[in-house]
Design a protein around this motif. Structure first.
Motif, PDB file in Angstrom:
ATOM      1  N   PHE A 180      47.313  36.427  34.930  1.00 11.20           N
ATOM      2  CA  PHE A 180      47.672  38.021  33.525  1.00 11.20           C
ATOM      3  C   PHE A 180      47.513  37.316  32.229  1.00 11.20           C
ATOM      4  CE2 PHE A 180      49.991  40.737  31.172  1.00 11.20           C
ATOM      5  CZ  PHE A 180      48.973  42.004  31.668  1.00 11.20           C
TER       6      PHE A 180
ATOM      7  N   PHE B  97      44.187  41.347  40.412  1.00  7.54           N
ATOM      8  CA  PHE B  97      44.667  42.681  40.186  1.00  7.54           C
ATOM      9  C   PHE B  97      43.647  43.724  40.527  1.00  7.54           C
ATOM     10  CE2 PHE B  97      42.112  41.336  36.307  1.00  7.54           C
ATOM     11  CZ  PHE B  97      41.733  42.377  35.958  1.00  7.54           C
TER      12      PHE B  97
ATOM     13  N   LEU C 295      48.404  46.224  34.431  1.00  4.53           N
ATOM     14  CA  LEU C 295      47.527  45.826  34.982  1.00  4.53           C
ATOM     15  C   LEU C 295      48.016  46.495  35.916  1.00  4.53           C
ATOM     16  CD1 LEU C 295      46.819  42.118  34.915  1.00  4.53           C
ATOM     17  CD2 LEU C 295      48.120  42.919  37.235  1.00  4.53           C
TER      18      LEU C 295
ATOM     19  N   ASP D 100      48.549  45.270  40.961  1.00  4.96           N
ATOM     20  CA  ASP D 100      48.109  44.435  41.168  1.00  4.96           C
ATOM     21  C   ASP D 100      47.698  45.072  42.528  1.00  4.96           C
ATOM     22  OD1 ASP D 100      50.387  44.566  42.335  1.00  4.96           O
ATOM     23  OD2 ASP D 100      51.366  42.914  41.755  1.00  4.96           O
TER      24      ASP D 100
END
Length: 208
Positions: A6, A152, A169, A171
């Motif tokens: 990430f 993601f 973000l 996922d």
């Protein structure tokens, strides 16, 4: 590893740039292209698909193009992640452990590819869409990876008066990780050892 990837995605978004683009990606380029270095404090939250807060941490981030970054979250979930463009060090003080990984093909299927200098445009990896914000000073962009093996589903960047303020973000499980930046500084030179990690004595070292 999820946190490491990430962070790579985060840094890729902060310091990548586009040489040829149109519409939303061209507008995003104009905001990202001038950024050579970026540093900020952040608050990171992880929200489940049902809306439950799973994790909340604070920390600091430093990034420099191409491919350099430093990430430090504060206790009680302390972690340090550093890359010099060739290797990545993940230090977990609670476990007294450092994981060392080569920044190579294993990470080339992630947005870290944008850090390598081999990708000329954001358009090669993402579909970029400008989202309505309801505020003339706020610009929001949603990036959807074109690759089927991305970690993601979507990545949102929000800018206020030209400064990056938020990154979100989402996922494949519906979980949303959001970073809120404060005290951001751009294009301020870093010291030579900012992206150099010294392994503390007495820790276990895992090399991958």
């Amino acid at each position: 590893m999820r946190i490491m990837l990430f962070v790579l995605a985060l840094c890729a978004s902060l310091i990548s740039f586009v040489t040829q683009a149109k519409t939303a990606s061209e507008e995003l380029t104009k905001l990202l292209k001038p950024i050579e270095t970026f540093s900020a404090s952040f608050e990171q939250t992880l929200i489940s698909a049902s809306g439950q807060t799973l994790q909340q941490v604070n920390g600091t981030l430093k990034a420099q193009r191409p491919g350099l970054f430093y990430w430090h979250t504060q206790p009680p979930l302390e972690q340090v992640i550093v890359t010099d463009g060739e290797k990545v060090w993940l230090h977990d003080p609670d476990l007294e452990q450092v994981t060392v990984q080569t920044l190579s093909q294993q990470l080339s299927n992630t947005p870290a590819l944008l850090l390598s200098g081999e990708v000329a445009t954001i358009d090669n990896e993402y579909d970029v869409e400008r989202k309505e914000s309801g505020n003339d000073t706020v610009k929001i962009f949603e990036l959807t990876p074109k690759g089927v093996d991305s970690l993601f589903d979507t990545l949102k960047l929000a800018f206020s008066n030209g400064a990056l303020t938020t990154m979100e973000l989402k996922d494949s499980l519906g979980q949303v990780t959001t970073l809120y930046f404060s005290g951001a500084e751009m294009n301020v030179p870093f010291s030579d050892n900012t992206f150099h990690f010294e392994i503390p004595p007495g820790v276990d070292v895992i090399r991958e």
